[in-house]
Scaffold this motif. Structure first.
Motif, mmCIF file in Angstrom:
data_model
loop_
_atom_site.group_PDB
_atom_site.id
_atom_site.type_symbol
_atom_site.label_atom_id
_atom_site.label_comp_id
_atom_site.label_asym_id
_atom_site.label_seq_id
_atom_site.Cartn_x
_atom_site.Cartn_y
_atom_site.Cartn_z
ATOM 1 N N PHE A 18 32.479 52.404 -96.302
ATOM 2 C CA PHE A 18 32.029 53.618 -96.996
ATOM 3 C C PHE A 18 30.571 53.938 -96.671
ATOM 4 O O PHE A 18 30.191 55.106 -96.593
ATOM 5 N N LEU A 19 29.749 52.913 -96.439
ATOM 6 C CA LEU A 19 28.367 53.179 -96.057
ATOM 7 C C LEU A 19 28.273 53.818 -94.673
ATOM 8 O O LEU A 19 27.466 54.725 -94.457
ATOM 9 N N ALA A 20 29.094 53.358 -93.747
ATOM 10 C CA ALA A 20 29.089 53.944 -92.395
ATOM 11 C C ALA A 20 29.513 55.406 -92.443
ATOM 12 O O ALA A 20 28.891 56.267 -91.806
ATOM 13 N N VAL A 21 30.538 55.693 -93.232
ATOM 14 C CA VAL A 21 31.004 57.076 -93.356
ATOM 15 C C VAL A 21 29.944 57.912 -94.063
ATOM 16 O O VAL A 21 29.634 59.032 -93.649
ATOM 17 N N ARG A 22 29.359 57.368 -95.134
ATOM 18 C CA ARG A 22 28.331 58.107 -95.859
ATOM 19 C C ARG A 22 27.090 58.319 -94.987
ATOM 20 O O ARG A 22 26.449 59.372 -95.040
ATOM 21 N N LEU A 23 26.770 57.335 -94.157
ATOM 22 C CA LEU A 23 25.637 57.480 -93.255
ATOM 23 C C LEU A 23 25.886 58.597 -92.247
ATOM 24 O O LEU A 23 25.007 59.416 -91.980
ATOM 25 N N TYR A 24 27.110 58.642 -91.715
ATOM 26 C CA TYR A 24 27.469 59.748 -90.822
ATOM 27 C C TYR A 24 27.284 61.089 -91.547
ATOM 28 O O TYR A 24 26.674 62.015 -91.013
ATOM 29 N N CYS A 25 27.817 61.172 -92.761
ATOM 30 C CA CYS A 25 27.689 62.408 -93.546
ATOM 31 C C CYS A 25 26.227 62.755 -93.796
ATOM 32 O O CYS A 25 25.840 63.922 -93.714
ATOM 33 N N SER A 26 25.424 61.754 -94.103
ATOM 34 C CA SER A 26 24.004 62.003 -94.337
ATOM 35 C C SER A 26 23.329 62.566 -93.097
ATOM 36 O O SER A 26 22.501 63.469 -93.188
ATOM 37 N N PHE A 27 23.664 62.023 -91.940
ATOM 38 C CA PHE A 27 23.062 62.511 -90.699
ATOM 39 C C PHE A 27 23.432 63.954 -90.416
ATOM 40 O O PHE A 27 22.589 64.746 -90.010
ATOM 41 N N VAL A 28 24.694 64.316 -90.633
ATOM 42 C CA VAL A 28 25.134 65.669 -90.260
ATOM 43 C C VAL A 28 25.019 66.692 -91.385
ATOM 44 O O VAL A 28 25.081 67.888 -91.125
ATOM 45 N N MET A 29 24.840 66.225 -92.624
ATOM 46 C CA MET A 29 24.869 67.164 -93.735
ATOM 47 C C MET A 29 23.537 67.306 -94.466
ATOM 48 O O MET A 29 23.242 68.390 -94.971
ATOM 49 N N GLU A 30 22.726 66.234 -94.580
ATOM 50 C CA GLU A 30 21.536 66.383 -95.405
ATOM 51 C C GLU A 30 20.305 65.649 -94.903
ATOM 52 O O GLU A 30 19.205 66.101 -95.114
ATOM 53 N N PHE A 31 20.435 64.526 -94.317
ATOM 54 C CA PHE A 31 19.352 63.658 -93.836
ATOM 55 C C PHE A 31 18.143 63.671 -94.783
ATOM 56 O O PHE A 31 17.252 64.492 -94.681
ATOM 57 N N ASP A 32 18.143 62.715 -95.698
ATOM 58 C CA ASP A 32 17.055 62.583 -96.658
ATOM 59 C C ASP A 32 16.750 61.109 -96.888
ATOM 60 O O ASP A 32 17.158 60.261 -96.092
ATOM 61 N N LEU A 81 42.094 64.098 -98.435
ATOM 62 C CA LEU A 81 42.751 65.219 -97.760
ATOM 63 C C LEU A 81 43.114 66.317 -98.759
ATOM 64 O O LEU A 81 43.090 67.497 -98.430
ATOM 65 N N LEU A 82 43.438 65.905 -99.978
ATOM 66 C CA LEU A 82 43.864 66.850 -101.001
ATOM 67 C C LEU A 82 42.704 67.464 -101.771
ATOM 68 O O LEU A 82 42.719 68.654 -102.087
ATOM 69 N N ILE A 83 41.716 66.642 -102.093
ATOM 70 C CA ILE A 83 40.597 67.104 -102.916
ATOM 71 C C ILE A 83 39.295 66.694 -102.244
ATOM 72 O O ILE A 83 38.994 65.504 -102.136
ATOM 73 N N HIS A 84 38.554 67.685 -101.790
ATOM 74 C CA HIS A 84 37.294 67.466 -101.085
ATOM 75 C C HIS A 84 36.337 68.612 -101.415
ATOM 76 O O HIS A 84 36.754 69.617 -101.975
ATOM 77 N N PRO A 85 35.073 68.454 -101.054
ATOM 78 C CA PRO A 85 34.097 69.499 -101.388
ATOM 79 C C PRO A 85 34.427 70.828 -100.710
ATOM 80 O O PRO A 85 35.048 70.871 -99.650
ATOM 81 N N SER A 86 33.987 71.883 -101.338
ATOM 82 C CA SER A 86 34.225 73.230 -100.802
ATOM 83 C C SER A 86 32.904 73.842 -100.345
ATOM 84 O O SER A 86 32.628 74.997 -100.607
ATOM 85 N N THR A 87 32.108 73.046 -99.669
ATOM 86 C CA THR A 87 30.818 73.510 -99.187
ATOM 87 C C THR A 87 30.974 74.210 -97.838
ATOM 88 O O THR A 87 32.079 74.311 -97.310
ATOM 89 N N HIS A 88 29.873 74.635 -97.265
ATOM 90 C CA HIS A 88 29.879 75.340 -95.985
ATOM 91 C C HIS A 88 30.013 74.405 -94.785
ATOM 92 O O HIS A 88 30.120 74.869 -93.660
ATOM 93 N N LEU A 140 22.061 67.907 -107.159
ATOM 94 C CA LEU A 140 23.316 67.205 -106.916
ATOM 95 C C LEU A 140 24.503 68.015 -107.406
ATOM 96 O O LEU A 140 25.525 68.107 -106.745
ATOM 97 N N LEU A 141 24.360 68.651 -108.565
ATOM 98 C CA LEU A 141 25.470 69.430 -109.122
ATOM 99 C C LEU A 141 25.819 70.634 -108.253
ATOM 100 O O LEU A 141 26.991 70.950 -108.058
ATOM 101 N N THR A 142 24.822 71.298 -107.708
ATOM 102 C CA THR A 142 25.113 72.460 -106.865
ATOM 103 C C THR A 142 25.622 72.048 -105.498
ATOM 104 O O THR A 142 26.326 72.808 -104.839
ATOM 105 N N ALA A 143 25.305 70.840 -105.057
ATOM 106 C CA ALA A 143 25.774 70.362 -103.752
ATOM 107 C C ALA A 143 27.253 69.994 -103.781
ATOM 108 O O ALA A 143 27.887 69.923 -102.732
#
Length: 174
Positions: A18-32, A81-88, A140-143
Motif C-alpha cells: 500500500f505504501l508503494a501504491v500510495r507513493l506512486y499516487c503521491s508522485f502523480v497526484m500531489e507530491f507533498d 474498481l467499484l468505489i473510487h474518487p471522482s476527482t479530475h 483533505l475533505l475537498t480532495a
C-alpha cells in the motif's frame, strides 16, 4: 538480541504494497510532505522485510503468520474498481488511490492473527493519518471528491480504528 518473533511478515508485505501504491499516487497526484514521509516509511518497511526474510529467519514465526494475503488484496482491488474518487485525475490513479486506502485499513489483520495465535504483542502506528489530518487544514475533505468515495474513506478509517483497538485490547489484557 534482535528477533522477528511476533512480527507478521505478511503485514509488512501488505504495508510495503500500500505504501508503494500510495507513493506512486503521491508522485502523480500531489507530491507533498507525505510523499517524503511515505518514501522513508517504505524504505524502512522494505528493510524490515529483508531482515525478517534473510537475517532473522530463524526467529520468524511462519506457522503463526498464517493469514492468506489474497483475502485482503483481492477484496480491496474489487472495491476500488467499484468505489473510487471522482476527482479530475486519470482513472488508473483514482483506482490506485482507492486501493491503497482500502488496503491500509486492513493491512494489520495478519499482525493481529499472529498476536492471536502466539500471544505476542506489537503496537502499530497510524501516524500517517494524524499528520495528514493536521497538515491538510481541511483540504483533505475537498480532495476526496463526491459520491460514495468519501463515505468509503471514512468507513475504511473506522474499520482500521476497530482493528487497531483490537491491538490495544490485547495489549491491556497482557
Amino acid at each position: 538480541m534482535i528477533s522477528s518473533t511476533g512480527i507478521s511478515l505478511k503485514t509488512q508485505e501488505l504495508t510495503a504494497l500500500f505504501l508503494a501504491v500510495r507513493l506512486y499516487c503521491s508522485f502523480v497526484m500531489e507530491f507533498d510532505l507525505h510523499t517524503l514521509l511515505d518514501s522513508a516509511t517504505l524504505v524502512t518497511t522494505l528493510w524490515v522485510i529483508y531482515m525478517i526474510r534473510f537475517k532473522l529467519r530463524p526467529t520468524y514465526m511462519e506457522d503463526k503468520d498464517n493469514f492468506l494475503i489474497y483475502y485482503v488484496v483481492v477484496p480491496c482491488a474489487v472495491i476500488s474498481l467499484l468505489i473510487h474518487p471522482s476527482t479530475h485525475h486519470h482513472i488508473i490513479n483514482r483506482l490506485f488511490w482507492a486501493f491503497c486506502v482500502y488496503l491500509e485499513a486492513v493491512s494489520v489483520l495478519p499482525q493481529l492473527r499472529v498476536m492471536q495465535n502466539s500471544g505476542t504483542l506489537r503496537f502499530l502506528s497510524c501516524a500517517h493519518w494524524i499528520l495528514q489530518v493536521l497538515d491538510s487544514g481541511g483540504r483533505l475533505l475537498t480532495a476526496l471528491g463526491y459520491g460514495l468515495w468519501p463515505l468509503m474513506v471514512l468507513l475504511s478509517e473506522i474499520i482500521q480504528t476497530f482493528i487497531l483497538a483490537d491491538f490495544c485490547y490485547y495489549y491491556v489484557q497482557r
